[in-house]
Design an enzyme around this catalytic site. Structure first.
Site, PDB file in Angstrom:
ATOM      1  N   ARG A  73      39.751   0.074  36.818  1.00 42.67           N
ATOM      2  CA  ARG A  73      38.759   0.753  37.664  1.00 42.67           C
ATOM      3  C   ARG A  73      37.377   0.524  37.053  1.00 42.67           C
ATOM      4  NH1 ARG A  73      36.638   6.231  37.171  1.00 42.67           N
ATOM      5  NH2 ARG A  73      38.331   6.622  35.686  1.00 42.67           N
ATOM      6  N   CYS A 131      36.181   9.220  42.295  1.00 41.40           N
ATOM      7  CA  CYS A 131      35.565   9.610  41.017  1.00 41.40           C
ATOM      8  C   CYS A 131      34.085   9.941  41.159  1.00 41.40           C
ATOM      9  CB  CYS A 131      35.785   8.537  39.956  1.00 41.40           C
ATOM     10  SG  CYS A 131      34.817   7.042  40.194  1.00 41.40           S
ATOM     11  N   HIS A 168      22.910  -2.435  32.093  1.00 45.24           N
ATOM     12  CA  HIS A 168      24.059  -1.511  32.073  1.00 45.24           C
ATOM     13  C   HIS A 168      24.492  -1.235  33.509  1.00 45.24           C
ATOM     14  CE1 HIS A 168      26.541   1.980  31.073  1.00 45.24           C
ATOM     15  NE2 HIS A 168      25.917   2.614  32.058  1.00 45.24           N
ATOM     16  N   HIS A 194      31.213   1.722  33.465  1.00 41.02           N
ATOM     17  CA  HIS A 194      32.324   1.584  32.519  1.00 41.02           C
ATOM     18  C   HIS A 194      33.568   1.098  33.246  1.00 41.02           C
ATOM     19  CE1 HIS A 194      29.604   4.344  30.405  1.00 41.02           C
ATOM     20  NE2 HIS A 194      30.113   3.837  29.295  1.00 41.02           N
ATOM     21  N   ASP A 254      42.818   2.823  34.714  1.00 41.40           N
ATOM     22  CA  ASP A 254      43.558   3.656  35.665  1.00 41.40           C
ATOM     23  C   ASP A 254      43.321   3.214  37.113  1.00 41.40           C
ATOM     24  OD1 ASP A 254      40.968   4.440  36.130  1.00 41.40           O
ATOM     25  OD2 ASP A 254      41.207   6.469  35.361  1.00 41.40           O
ATOM     26  N   CYS A 290      33.936   1.480  37.213  1.00 39.71           N
ATOM     27  CA  CYS A 290      33.215   2.646  37.719  1.00 39.71           C
ATOM     28  C   CYS A 290      31.729   2.347  37.524  1.00 39.71           C
ATOM     29  CB  CYS A 290      33.671   3.853  36.897  1.00 39.71           C
ATOM     30  SG  CYS A 290      32.960   5.395  37.440  1.00 39.71           S
TER      31      CYS A 290
END
Ligand code: FE
Length: 130
Positions: free
Chosen positions: A117, A65, A102, A105, A109, A119
């Protein structure tokens, strides 16, 4: 609840501008640009803001990704999640539970057994190699 509370001025002083933008302003590094996108050395990924243990390299996998992907956090207490409705999408934001920074996310999947996941921006992480 965040345990580490600092003023915006303190975060600005302590973090380099790229890290500040991700951790404190919910920025996103460009895909395939991050230091850890294709790192698979064994170790512990810590929060670049506060040093809290967030992920183990054991849970890291190549999702393709463009950002570091993990199938699980280091512990049940490491992260906090919040619904993020920005940019016309509904996503689940992931934050460091210790400092509120932060991270990225989480998406449904990922690989078994969690199916998740995480990410995560490389800029939000610091790898402590084993
Ligand atoms: Fe943190």
């Amino acid at each position: 609840m965040s345990k580490i509370l600092k003023t915006d001025a303190e975060w600005r002083r302590e973090l380099d501008p790229e890290r500040y933008r991700v951790l404190r302003e919910k920025g996103t590094e460009p895909p395939f640009s991050g230091e850890y996108d294709h790192t698979f050395e064994p170790g512990t990924y810590r929060c670049a803001g506060c040093g809290a243990e967030l992920f183990s390299s054991d849970a890291k996998y190549d999702s393709g990704c463009g950002w570091p992907a993990f199938s699980a956090p280091a512990s049940g207490e490491a992260l906090e999640e919040e619904v993020d409705r920005s940019y016309g999408m509904v996503r689940t934001e992931v934050m460091c539970a210790a400092c509120g920074g932060h991270l990225g996310h989480v998406f449904p999947d990922g690989p078994a057994p969690t199916g998740l996941r995480y990410c995560i921006n490389s800029l939000a992480l610091e790898l402590e190699e084993e």
